[in-house]
Write a protein that holds these residues in place. Structure first.
Motif, PDB file in Angstrom:
ATOM      1  N   ALA A  73       0.827  -1.207   0.000  1.00 20.09           N
ATOM      2  CA  ALA A  73       0.000   0.000   0.000  1.00 20.09           C
ATOM      3  C   ALA A  73       0.861   1.258   0.000  1.00 20.09           C
ATOM      4  O   ALA A  73       1.986   1.265   0.481  1.00 20.09           O
ATOM      5  CB  ALA A  73      -0.911  -0.002   1.224  1.00 20.09           C
ATOM      6  N   LEU A  74       0.287   2.326  -0.545  1.00 17.42           N
ATOM      7  CA  LEU A  74       0.900   3.653  -0.443  1.00 17.42           C
ATOM      8  C   LEU A  74       0.451   4.232   0.888  1.00 17.42           C
ATOM      9  O   LEU A  74      -0.680   4.028   1.315  1.00 17.42           O
ATOM     10  CB  LEU A  74       0.421   4.549  -1.586  1.00 17.42           C
ATOM     11  N   SER A  75       1.304   4.975   1.552  1.00 19.99           N
ATOM     12  CA  SER A  75       0.915   5.504   2.854  1.00 19.99           C
ATOM     13  C   SER A  75       1.064   7.017   2.882  1.00 19.99           C
ATOM     14  O   SER A  75       1.780   7.609   2.087  1.00 19.99           O
ATOM     15  CB  SER A  75       1.757   4.875   3.962  1.00 19.99           C
ATOM     16  N   ALA A  76       0.355   7.633   3.830  1.00 18.65           N
ATOM     17  CA  ALA A  76       0.436   9.072   4.061  1.00 18.65           C
ATOM     18  C   ALA A  76       0.078   9.327   5.513  1.00 18.65           C
ATOM     19  O   ALA A  76      -0.691   8.577   6.111  1.00 18.65           O
ATOM     20  CB  ALA A  76      -0.519   9.822   3.139  1.00 18.65           C
ATOM     21  N   ARG A  77       0.629  10.370   6.081  1.00 15.95           N
ATOM     22  CA  ARG A  77       0.304  10.740   7.451  1.00 15.95           C
ATOM     23  C   ARG A  77      -1.085  11.361   7.483  1.00 15.95           C
ATOM     24  O   ARG A  77      -1.396  12.265   6.715  1.00 15.95           O
ATOM     25  CB  ARG A  77       1.300  11.768   7.986  1.00 15.95           C
ATOM     26  N   ALA A  78      -1.903  10.862   8.363  1.00 15.73           N
ATOM     27  CA  ALA A  78      -3.239  11.420   8.527  1.00 15.73           C
ATOM     28  C   ALA A  78      -3.172  12.602   9.484  1.00 15.73           C
ATOM     29  O   ALA A  78      -2.210  12.748  10.249  1.00 15.73           O
ATOM     30  CB  ALA A  78      -4.185  10.354   9.051  1.00 15.73           C
ATOM     31  N   ALA A  79      -4.188  13.452   9.460  1.00 15.36           N
ATOM     32  CA  ALA A  79      -4.213  14.645  10.294  1.00 15.36           C
ATOM     33  C   ALA A  79      -4.202  14.290  11.776  1.00 15.36           C
ATOM     34  O   ALA A  79      -3.655  15.013  12.590  1.00 15.36           O
ATOM     35  CB  ALA A  79      -5.438  15.488   9.958  1.00 15.36           C
ATOM     36  N   GLY A  80      -4.774  13.157  12.156  1.00 20.63           N
ATOM     37  CA  GLY A  80      -4.838  12.756  13.544  1.00 20.63           C
ATOM     38  C   GLY A  80      -3.551  12.130  14.048  1.00 20.63           C
ATOM     39  O   GLY A  80      -3.486  11.656  15.179  1.00 20.63           O
ATOM     40  N   GLY A  81      -2.495  12.097  13.252  1.00 23.66           N
ATOM     41  CA  GLY A  81      -1.228  11.527  13.664  1.00 23.66           C
ATOM     42  C   GLY A  81      -1.065  10.074  13.276  1.00 23.66           C
ATOM     43  O   GLY A  81       0.014   9.523  13.388  1.00 23.66           O
ATOM     44  N   GLY A  82      -2.125   9.426  12.826  1.00 17.56           N
ATOM     45  CA  GLY A  82      -2.040   8.037  12.391  1.00 17.56           C
ATOM     46  C   GLY A  82      -1.580   7.953  10.946  1.00 17.56           C
ATOM     47  O   GLY A  82      -1.324   8.957  10.295  1.00 17.56           O
ATOM     48  N   THR A  83      -1.464   6.753  10.457  1.00 18.62           N
ATOM     49  CA  THR A  83      -1.071   6.542   9.069  1.00 18.62           C
ATOM     50  C   THR A  83      -2.251   5.984   8.293  1.00 18.62           C
ATOM     51  O   THR A  83      -2.906   5.056   8.746  1.00 18.62           O
ATOM     52  CB  THR A  83       0.110   5.555   8.980  1.00 18.62           C
ATOM     53  N   ALA A  84      -2.536   6.561   7.146  1.00 14.68           N
ATOM     54  CA  ALA A  84      -3.583   6.069   6.261  1.00 14.68           C
ATOM     55  C   ALA A  84      -2.906   5.340   5.105  1.00 14.68           C
ATOM     56  O   ALA A  84      -1.856   5.762   4.617  1.00 14.68           O
ATOM     57  CB  ALA A  84      -4.429   7.220   5.738  1.00 14.68           C
ATOM     58  N   TYR A  85      -3.501   4.242   4.669  1.00 12.44           N
ATOM     59  CA  TYR A  85      -2.940   3.434   3.583  1.00 12.44           C
ATOM     60  C   TYR A  85      -3.880   3.488   2.384  1.00 12.44           C
ATOM     61  O   TYR A  85      -5.101   3.482   2.533  1.00 12.44           O
ATOM     62  CB  TYR A  85      -2.764   1.992   4.046  1.00 12.44           C
ATOM     63  N   PHE A  86      -3.300   3.518   1.179  1.00 14.56           N
ATOM     64  CA  PHE A  86      -4.083   3.696  -0.041  1.00 14.56           C
ATOM     65  C   PHE A  86      -3.728   2.640  -1.079  1.00 14.56           C
ATOM     66  O   PHE A  86      -2.587   2.187  -1.153  1.00 14.56           O
ATOM     67  CB  PHE A  86      -3.829   5.093  -0.626  1.00 14.56           C
ATOM     68  N   CYS A  87      -4.713   2.290  -1.906  1.00 12.41           N
ATOM     69  CA  CYS A  87      -4.506   1.292  -2.953  1.00 12.41           C
ATOM     70  C   CYS A  87      -3.822   1.886  -4.179  1.00 12.41           C
ATOM     71  O   CYS A  87      -3.176   1.176  -4.936  1.00 12.41           O
ATOM     72  CB  CYS A  87      -5.836   0.653  -3.351  1.00 12.41           C
ATOM     73  N   SER A  88      -3.960   3.200  -4.378  1.00 13.98           N
ATOM     74  CA  SER A  88      -3.392   3.820  -5.574  1.00 13.98           C
ATOM     75  C   SER A  88      -3.049   5.282  -5.308  1.00 13.98           C
ATOM     76  O   SER A  88      -3.472   5.874  -4.315  1.00 13.98           O
ATOM     77  CB  SER A  88      -4.389   3.747  -6.736  1.00 13.98           C
ATOM     78  N   GLU A  89      -2.309   5.848  -6.237  1.00 17.07           N
ATOM     79  CA  GLU A  89      -1.957   7.261  -6.149  1.00 17.07           C
ATOM     80  C   GLU A  89      -3.206   8.129  -6.285  1.00 17.07           C
ATOM     81  O   GLU A  89      -3.307   9.191  -5.674  1.00 17.07           O
ATOM     82  CB  GLU A  89      -0.938   7.598  -7.239  1.00 17.07           C
ATOM     83  N   ARG A  90      -4.169   7.682  -7.061  1.00 19.07           N
ATOM     84  CA  ARG A  90      -5.419   8.429  -7.251  1.00 19.07           C
ATOM     85  C   ARG A  90      -6.166   8.583  -5.927  1.00 19.07           C
ATOM     86  O   ARG A  90      -6.625   9.672  -5.592  1.00 19.07           O
ATOM     87  CB  ARG A  90      -6.321   7.718  -8.260  1.00 19.07           C
ATOM     88  N   CYS A  91      -6.262   7.488  -5.153  1.00 21.37           N
ATOM     89  CA  CYS A  91      -6.949   7.564  -3.862  1.00 21.37           C
ATOM     90  C   CYS A  91      -6.173   8.436  -2.876  1.00 21.37           C
ATOM     91  O   CYS A  91      -6.763   9.192  -2.117  1.00 21.37           O
ATOM     92  CB  CYS A  91      -7.171   6.168  -3.282  1.00 21.37           C
ATOM     93  N   ARG A  92      -4.845   8.349  -2.895  1.00 20.73           N
ATOM     94  CA  ARG A  92      -4.045   9.173  -1.991  1.00 20.73           C
ATOM     95  C   ARG A  92      -4.206  10.647  -2.345  1.00 20.73           C
ATOM     96  O   ARG A  92      -4.336  11.493  -1.462  1.00 20.73           O
ATOM     97  CB  ARG A  92      -2.571   8.768  -2.051  1.00 20.73           C
TER      98      ARG A  92
END
Length: 103
Positions: A73-92
């Protein structure tokens, strides 16, 4: 006599190959049936938590709801400090655009 033995050996090898292919298809179908496909998956769903599997951990994309292996998965830092995971660059990108919007 030798011709019949060769034909018998060839028939045995052919049957064995067909059995391996069919067995592999059944194993694939059984394994794919174990993957959670909806929001009622244990540990997943509305909370978006990881779902443990023997081959890895599944995480749910917060945009489209698709389950993805965490290591792929692609990951990004969420606003709440957690990590969000994504299936594609489009969703991220959609997630980032939604987070950047003023409320």
């Amino acid at each position: 006599m030798l011709g019949w033995l060769l034909r018998l050996l060839l028939l045995f090898l052919l049957v064995r190959a067909v059995m391996l292919v069919v067995g592999g298809l059944f194993r694939g179908l059984i394994e794919s049936a174990r993957v959670p496909t909806d929001d009622r998956a244990p540990g997943g769903g509305a909370s978006g938590g990881p779902v443990a599997r023997s081959q890895g951990t599944l995480v749910q994309d917060p945009v489209c709801g698709t389950y993805v292996l965490q290591e792929r998965a692609l990951s990004a830092r969420a606003a709440g400090g957690g990590t969000a995971y994504f299936c594609s660059e489009r969703c991220r990108s959609a997630y980032d655009a939604q987070a950047a919007r003023p409320n």
